[in-house]
Design a protein around this motif. Structure first.
Motif, PDB file in Angstrom:
ATOM      1  N   THR A 154      -4.414   6.240  -7.285  1.00  0.00           N
ATOM      2  CA  THR A 154      -4.936   6.936  -6.116  1.00  0.00           C
ATOM      3  C   THR A 154      -4.947   5.959  -4.951  1.00  0.00           C
ATOM      4  N   PRO A 155      -5.020   6.461  -3.714  1.00  0.00           N
ATOM      5  CA  PRO A 155      -5.077   5.536  -2.573  1.00  0.00           C
ATOM      6  C   PRO A 155      -6.205   4.509  -2.684  1.00  0.00           C
ATOM      7  N   ALA A 156      -7.395   4.927  -3.125  1.00  0.00           N
ATOM      8  CA  ALA A 156      -8.528   4.006  -3.241  1.00  0.00           C
ATOM      9  C   ALA A 156      -8.259   2.945  -4.299  1.00  0.00           C
ATOM     10  N   GLU A 157      -7.678   3.349  -5.431  1.00  0.00           N
ATOM     11  CA  GLU A 157      -7.350   2.385  -6.488  1.00  0.00           C
ATOM     12  C   GLU A 157      -6.288   1.414  -6.023  1.00  0.00           C
ATOM     13  N   ARG A 158      -5.331   1.926  -5.278  1.00  0.00           N
ATOM     14  CA  ARG A 158      -4.250   1.065  -4.797  1.00  0.00           C
ATOM     15  C   ARG A 158      -4.772   0.032  -3.804  1.00  0.00           C
ATOM     16  N   ALA A 159      -5.704   0.441  -2.962  1.00  0.00           N
ATOM     17  CA  ALA A 159      -6.254  -0.470  -1.959  1.00  0.00           C
ATOM     18  C   ALA A 159      -6.959  -1.641  -2.616  1.00  0.00           C
ATOM     19  N   MET A 188       0.820  -1.209   0.000  1.00  0.00           N
ATOM     20  CA  MET A 188       0.000   0.000   0.000  1.00  0.00           C
ATOM     21  C   MET A 188       0.856   1.262   0.000  1.00  0.00           C
ATOM     22  N   LEU A 189       1.977   1.242   0.732  1.00  0.00           N
ATOM     23  CA  LEU A 189       2.730   2.459   1.004  1.00  0.00           C
ATOM     24  C   LEU A 189       4.030   2.581   0.228  1.00  0.00           C
ATOM     25  N   VAL A 204      -5.090  -1.897   5.977  1.00  0.00           N
ATOM     26  CA  VAL A 204      -5.446  -1.130   4.782  1.00  0.00           C
ATOM     27  C   VAL A 204      -5.943   0.260   5.154  1.00  0.00           C
ATOM     28  N   ASN A 205      -6.831   0.343   6.122  1.00  0.00           N
ATOM     29  CA  ASN A 205      -7.393   1.642   6.473  1.00  0.00           C
ATOM     30  C   ASN A 205      -6.350   2.572   7.079  1.00  0.00           C
ATOM     31  N   ARG A 206      -5.457   2.039   7.890  1.00  0.00           N
ATOM     32  CA  ARG A 206      -4.375   2.872   8.417  1.00  0.00           C
ATOM     33  C   ARG A 206      -3.441   3.317   7.292  1.00  0.00           C
ATOM     34  N   SER A 207      -3.206   2.417   6.337  1.00  0.00           N
ATOM     35  CA  SER A 207      -2.357   2.774   5.198  1.00  0.00           C
ATOM     36  C   SER A 207      -3.014   3.844   4.337  1.00  0.00           C
ATOM     37  N   LEU A 208      -4.334   3.737   4.143  1.00  0.00           N
ATOM     38  CA  LEU A 208      -5.048   4.755   3.381  1.00  0.00           C
ATOM     39  C   LEU A 208      -4.919   6.128   4.033  1.00  0.00           C
ATOM     40  N   ASN A 209      -5.076   6.174   5.341  1.00  0.00           N
ATOM     41  CA  ASN A 209      -4.933   7.446   6.051  1.00  0.00           C
ATOM     42  C   ASN A 209      -3.538   8.024   5.865  1.00  0.00           C
ATOM     43  N   LEU A 210      -2.534   7.158   5.954  1.00  0.00           N
ATOM     44  CA  LEU A 210      -1.162   7.630   5.819  1.00  0.00           C
ATOM     45  C   LEU A 210      -0.869   8.052   4.381  1.00  0.00           C
ATOM     46  N   LEU A 211      -1.387   7.294   3.406  1.00  0.00           N
ATOM     47  CA  LEU A 211      -1.180   7.659   2.004  1.00  0.00           C
ATOM     48  C   LEU A 211      -1.767   9.026   1.696  1.00  0.00           C
TER      49      LEU A 211
END
Length: 317
Positions: free
Chosen positions: A135-140, A42-43, A80-87
């Motif tokens: 984008t973060p959403a696409e990456r997730a 993710m990151l 995933v959700n923590r990674s999204l926040n950080l991204l």
């Protein structure tokens, strides 16, 4: 806790010595590298991924004695959700980064047995670079669906989006990841033994020509339109501000830039980086530079070269 080198030391979260601590300890030992594998994809940063892992299991320890019914999915959701926040918070910093930002390469020690089930294109360094287009959403959704095999219904429960939105995100992600004309085609990294031997020989030929300032030897290994991208940790190590394109430019850079001249005094070896053979240069045992070349489709000529320099990004090799 940080080590003497300033790196974050990976350890289980601090929890009381109770029966609950035994439960969280078992979860940590079983799923730590699984959580790391998700967060790293993710990151693109092993250091940040390790921080995510610590946060995931610290949260689980606070919820004890309640145990998740499906710990693997619960841990994936949290990672995933923590990674999204950080991204989302890191995008601005990366836009202001001096030079090109490249992912942090990882060696075999950072990967666990869980990788045998998920290794594929999404681990190779070249693909990690391409994931930065998303984008973060696409990456997730790409990471969870393509690398880890989660169903759309499971991903929807993790990220709080509808299945139709996730399908659209995945479709856009695949379009963005499709190689452009002349760009390296990303073959699976689980190559046959013979292919791995051919790649290792290519790396050794490149290293010998590079070490000897053999301009013709380097040129003979390059394709028609090679591109070299280097990351020296922002402004800390002087490399190049933007990618160098073209045979003569790439060759001139490798033979004239001071950091590459200095690298010739370091010990070079072929090592596993992101599951692939790559060139690693060490000084006193410490990784100082990684050179990761990729060949053109159906060719033995080098099309792209990624260079990561400096201990801050090489601590997991």
């Amino acid at each position: 806790m940080r080590t003497e080198t300033g790196r974050e030391e990976t350890r289980a979260p601090d929890i009381p010595g109770t029966e609950d601590s035994d439960d969280i300890g078992r979860l940590y030992r079983r799923y730590r590298k699984y959580a790391f594998a998700i967060a790293y994809r993710m990151l693109g940063s092993a250091a940040d991924a390790e921080d995510i892992v610590q946060d995931v299991f610290a949260e689980l320890s606070r919820r004890m004695p309640a145990m998740p019914d499906h710990p693997k999915s619960d841990i994936a959701r949290s990672a995933v959700n923590r990674s999204l926040n950080l991204l989302n918070s890191a995008r601005g910093r990366r836009e202001r980064y001096v030079g090109d930002w490249l992912p942090e390469p990882v060696g075999e020690a950072a990967l666990g047995p869980e990788e045998s089930a998920v290794r594929g294109d999404a681990l190779s360094f070249a693909y990690m670079v391409m994931l930065e287009r998303l984008t973060p959403a696409e990456r997730a959704v790409f990471v969870l669906r393509e690398a880890f095999g989660f169903g759309y219904d499971e991903i929807a429960g993790m990220v709080g989006r509808s299945e139709s939105a996730l399908r659209q995100n995945l479709s856009r992600a695949k379009r963005k990841l499709k190689p452009a004309e002349g760009e390296t085609r990303l073959a699976p990294i689980q190559a046959e033994e013979e292919t791995a031997k051919e790649r290792t020989e290519l790396l050794r030929r490149f290293e010998r020509a590079f070490a000897a300032y053999d301009i013709d030897g380097v040129l003979n290994l390059l394709g028609d339109r090679p591109v070299l991208t280097a990351d020296g940790g922002g402004a800390r190590i002087r490399t190049i501000v933007r990618p160098m394109e073209g045979r003569k430019g790439v060759c001139a850079l490798l033979t004239s830039r001071r950091i590459f001249k200095e690298a010739r005094s370091w010990a070079a070896s072929v090592e596993s980086v992101n599951g692939e053979p790559q060139l690693v240069y060490r000084e006193g045992g410490e990784a100082r530079m990684a050179i990761m070349p990729y060949t053109e489709p159906d060719s033995a000529l080098i099309d792209r070269i990624y260079v990561v320099i400096g201990p801050e990004k090489l601590g997991r090799i």
